[in-house]
Scaffold this motif. Structure first.
Motif, mmCIF file in Angstrom:
data_model
loop_
_atom_site.group_PDB
_atom_site.id
_atom_site.type_symbol
_atom_site.label_atom_id
_atom_site.label_comp_id
_atom_site.label_asym_id
_atom_site.label_seq_id
_atom_site.Cartn_x
_atom_site.Cartn_y
_atom_site.Cartn_z
ATOM 1 N N VAL A 360 0.646 -1.185 0.105
ATOM 2 C CA VAL A 360 0.046 0.107 -0.194
ATOM 3 C C VAL A 360 0.867 1.213 0.031
ATOM 4 C CG1 VAL A 360 -1.243 1.237 1.317
ATOM 5 C CG2 VAL A 360 -1.491 -1.076 1.163
ATOM 6 N N GLU A 361 1.998 1.378 0.984
ATOM 7 C CA GLU A 361 2.660 2.224 1.216
ATOM 8 C C GLU A 361 3.466 2.377 -0.798
ATOM 9 O OE1 GLU A 361 5.405 1.413 4.091
ATOM 10 O OE2 GLU A 361 3.465 1.431 5.743
ATOM 11 N N LYS A 362 3.770 1.342 -1.323
ATOM 12 C CA LYS A 362 4.639 1.999 -2.666
ATOM 13 C C LYS A 362 3.727 2.324 -3.454
ATOM 14 C CE LYS A 362 6.620 -0.442 -6.083
ATOM 15 N NZ LYS A 362 7.548 -1.629 -6.315
ATOM 16 N N LEU A 363 2.135 1.452 -3.946
ATOM 17 C CA LEU A 363 1.595 1.856 -4.174
ATOM 18 C C LEU A 363 0.634 3.595 -3.704
ATOM 19 C CD1 LEU A 363 -1.022 -0.788 -5.089
ATOM 20 C CD2 LEU A 363 0.884 -0.256 -6.507
ATOM 21 N N ALA A 364 0.483 3.803 -2.885
ATOM 22 C CA ALA A 364 0.003 5.616 -2.516
ATOM 23 C C ALA A 364 0.980 6.130 -2.951
ATOM 24 C CB ALA A 364 0.189 5.402 -1.128
ATOM 25 N N SER A 365 1.989 6.064 -3.411
ATOM 26 C CA SER A 365 3.022 7.360 -3.636
ATOM 27 C C SER A 365 2.598 7.446 -5.290
ATOM 28 C CB SER A 365 4.216 6.626 -3.484
ATOM 29 O OG SER A 365 4.948 5.788 -5.544
ATOM 30 N N GLU A 366 1.799 7.161 -6.116
ATOM 31 C CA GLU A 366 1.184 7.547 -7.237
ATOM 32 C C GLU A 366 0.352 8.821 -7.333
ATOM 33 O OE1 GLU A 366 2.349 6.172 -10.294
ATOM 34 O OE2 GLU A 366 4.007 5.530 -8.883
#
Length: 415
Positions: A360-366
């Protein structure tokens, strides 16, 4: 005369010893739906040996062009296995199951049949057997095509008991030595292993008495005794099949109708092997600032780590915990999901359900994206929440990893 409890013994089919192998049992059809390599490897492992893989349709293939042919082959194989004498039938049977999971933990279970007359998956149900998650009606018809006309059913359904005093399943462990062992086999692809024992009639009577005791202990006028753990849509499909059967057989006595029942495994909610994990949310193609402002207004959010309902929002490179002061559900996930469903309907955007916080943390950087991390649901919250709120929002919790889901083993004739 109606049974006092919805669970009872069943006429159970198992492969004869010469046909039992590691190839017989395969993982639940609704797992690894995004991993064709898993099912390709399963196919390779099975080869030409008798296997439950030939009796089920992995949901990976539900939308394929050849799905009708696959279903036809399943029916043919069911009939072929019956004609070839692959199975041995155990009449009026219950099976005590010990599953060693991929993490080495032992999960005990009890296989028998559930009475679909005592099951209602609709929201607000007061039946003894209830869904724990909202049932998506659109998911039933494709599964109904598989069950209709099939000679056999195979369960990946796991139903939970709120048995804090361990009165139903756990006493069987001490009695294994006096019970006939039906199977003892490793499970393929990291699934651990599984053993099953045939439960004598006198022990079955004690089990039924203990199940009646669970209902009697409930303070509710309409006690919830059996809560769905896994296989919600499979049991809903069995219910739809039975209701259609009743319409085709008006006035017929249904007490011994095969369609009235579904084979299931009962598991104690309080088994140390069962772990509930949160399923997080990732929102994409949205105006994240507007969503957060609207959610703040609707749920009266304040930036805080203190409160009965707290969750984390990740967006624009920042991470912030919020407390809910105007909850709409008994659970944090319920309050959040009800808001998200309404907001997405009005404003557009996409939602996905993610197991790992790091993902989630990785995807939320978009850009135009928001990640929401939800707390793990406590086991003690499940039954009270289903009683209070009805079926929970979809993807409220995950009950273990894919490799530890139920593997198909027992079968039952449903013609």
């Amino acid at each position: 005369m109606e049974a006092k409890t919805a669970f009872s013994a069943a006429d159970i089919l198992l492969p004869k010893k010469e046909h039992m192998s590691e190839s017989w049992s395969v993982c639940a059809c609704d797992q690894y739906t995004g991993e064709p390599d898993y099912w390709a490897e399963t196919e390779q492992n099975v080869g030409s040996k008798p296997s439950t893989l030939r009796l089920i349709l992995p949901e990976l293939y539900l939308e394929d062009a050849d799905v009708a042919d696959r279903i036809a082959r399943i029916r043919e194989t069911m009939n072929s296995y019956l004609e070839q004498g692959i199975f041995e039938e155990h009449k009026n049977a219950m099976v005590y199951v010990e599953r060693i999971q991929s993490d080495g933990k032992l999960r005990a279970g009890l296989v028998g049949k559930i009475d679909l007359e005592q099951y209602d998956y609709s929201k607000g149900s007061i039946s003894p057997v209830r869904a724990t998650e909202a049932t998506v009606a659109e998911r039933i018809p494709p599964r109904l095509r598989i069950r209709s006309g099939a000679a056999l059913e195979l369960p990946h359904i796991m139903i939970l008991l709120d048995d804090t005093k361990q009165t139903v399943i756990e006493p069987l462990a001490a009695k294994k030595a006096s019970m006939a062992k039906l199977y003892d086999t490793p499970l393929m692809q990291g699934g651990g292993s599984i053993c099953g024992w045939l439960i004598p009639e006198e022990e079955q009577a004690k089990i039924l008495s203990a199940l009646e005791g669970l209902a009697a202990q409930s303070p509710e006028e309409h006690p919830l005794v059996y809560a769905m753990g896994d296989g919600n849509h499979s049991l809903a499909t069995a219910k739809a099949y039975y209701e259609a059967w009743k319409k085709e057989h008006p006035g017929e006595n249904t007490a011994n109708a095969a369609a009235r029942y579904a084979l299931v495994e009962l598991v104690n909610l309080h088994s140390p092997a069962l772990e509930f994990e949160a399923i997080h949310r990732i929102l994409t193609q949205i105006d994240a600032e507007k969503m957060l402002a609207d959610m703040t207004a609707a749920l009266e959010l304040t930036p805080s780590e203190d409160g009965e309902q707290v969750f984390t929002v990740i967006m624009n490179g920042t991470t912030q915990k919020y407390a809910v002061h105007k909850p709409t559900s008994n659970l944090t996930v319920g309050s959040v999901q009800m808001f998200l469903d309404a907001w997405l309907k009005d404003n557009g955007g996409k939602i996905d359900y993610i197991h790992g916080a790091d993902v989630v943390e990785k995807l939320a950087s978009e850009p135009d994206t928001m990640g929401i991390l939800l707390p793990d649901m406590q086991k003690s919250e499940l039954f009270p929440t289903v009683i209070q709120d009805g079926a929970l929002p979809r993807k409220t919790f995950s009950m273990g990893h894919a490799a530890d889901k139920r593997f198909y083993m027992e079968c039952r004739s449903i013609l």
